[in-house]
Design an enzyme around this catalytic site. Structure first.
Site, PDB file in Angstrom:
ATOM      1  N   SER A  66     -98.174  -2.021  -8.057  1.00  0.00           N
ATOM      2  CA  SER A  66     -97.945  -0.592  -8.286  1.00  0.00           C
ATOM      3  C   SER A  66     -99.085   0.252  -7.749  1.00  0.00           C
ATOM      4  O   SER A  66    -100.243  -0.190  -7.659  1.00  0.00           O
ATOM      5  CB  SER A  66     -97.780  -0.317  -9.778  1.00  0.00           C
ATOM      6  N   SER A  67     -98.765   1.480  -7.410  1.00  0.00           N
ATOM      7  CA  SER A  67     -99.788   2.454  -7.056  1.00  0.00           C
ATOM      8  C   SER A  67    -100.769   2.586  -8.214  1.00  0.00           C
ATOM      9  O   SER A  67    -100.358   2.590  -9.387  1.00  0.00           O
ATOM     10  CB  SER A  67     -99.128   3.806  -6.784  1.00  0.00           C
TER      11      SER A  67
END
Length: 216
Positions: A66-67
């Protein structure tokens, strides 16, 4: 790992946390956790130069790390202060669990793809992280042996939270998950009070979906 290299990585972590704080409000605890979590160790080989950008990155088994912005939002939504244990469903690279390990004393994380979990375990070992406990299983089963949990986090999207997962959430606890609604995913915070579940929609997001069973 040399002290100099570690110092450089921690400087990059702080820069990344500063960039995130320009986009969303961070508590002091979440900000410090991001500053201490060296994302470079958790991205695939060849992507180290992108480790501290606010981007999601591909991993094996068609998964994504994930970012860091999303990790920050999810961690902040959990309201970790005062919590002793957290269950994460979807370990992935292990980066979200690493951040949680700086916020909560005991982290329990489940991953259905064995290769991903083996890599995450190796990273935790190399970093001398001892408060993260891992399990190879379908995350939708939860981890009953150590329930109830003060906090539960889904690191994959799901249309509806299984009832058995709510049963593993302590009374007064918080569960955060990306809930699928039509073509959208929404970070949703659930609170359990006297056995009753209340929900609150927070922000749009994008995660890989929860899948059934184990994968290799």
């Amino acid at each position: 790992m040399s002290d100099f290299s570690s110092k450089i990585r921690l400087q990059k972590c702080k820069y990344m946390a500063d960039e995130i704080s320009k986009v969303c409000t961070l508590s002091d605890d979440t900000y410090k956790a991001l500053c201490l979590s060296e994302r470079e160790h958790f991205v695939p080989k060849g992507f180290s130069r992108h480790a501290y950008k606010l981007d999601a990155l591909p991993m094996l088994a068609d998964q994504w790390i994930s970012s860091p912005l999303t990790v920050a939002k999810m961690s902040e939504a959990l309201t970790c202060k005062g919590a002793d244990s957290v269950l994460e469903i979807g370990c992935g690279s292990g980066y979200q669990a690493l951040v949680l390990s700086k916020l909560i004393r005991r982290v329990f994380t489940i991953e259905r793809v064995e290769r991903l979990l083996m890599e995450a375990r190796e990273r935790f070992k190399n970093l001398n992280i001892h408060n993260i406990h891992t399990r190879f299983d379908d995350g939708q089963n939860g981890w009953k042996e150590y329930a109830p949990y003060d906090r539960i986090l889904f690191s994959a999207s799901i249309p509806k939270i299984p009832e058995n997962i709510f049963e593993q959430l302590a009374d007064g606890g918080i569960l955060v998950a990306p809930i699928e609604k039509g073509h959208k995913q929404i970070i949703t915070r659930f609170t359990k009070e006297n056995g009753t579940i209340k929900s609150e929609e927070l922000d749009d997001c994008l995660f890989v979906p929860v899948k059934d069973g184990k994968g290799y």
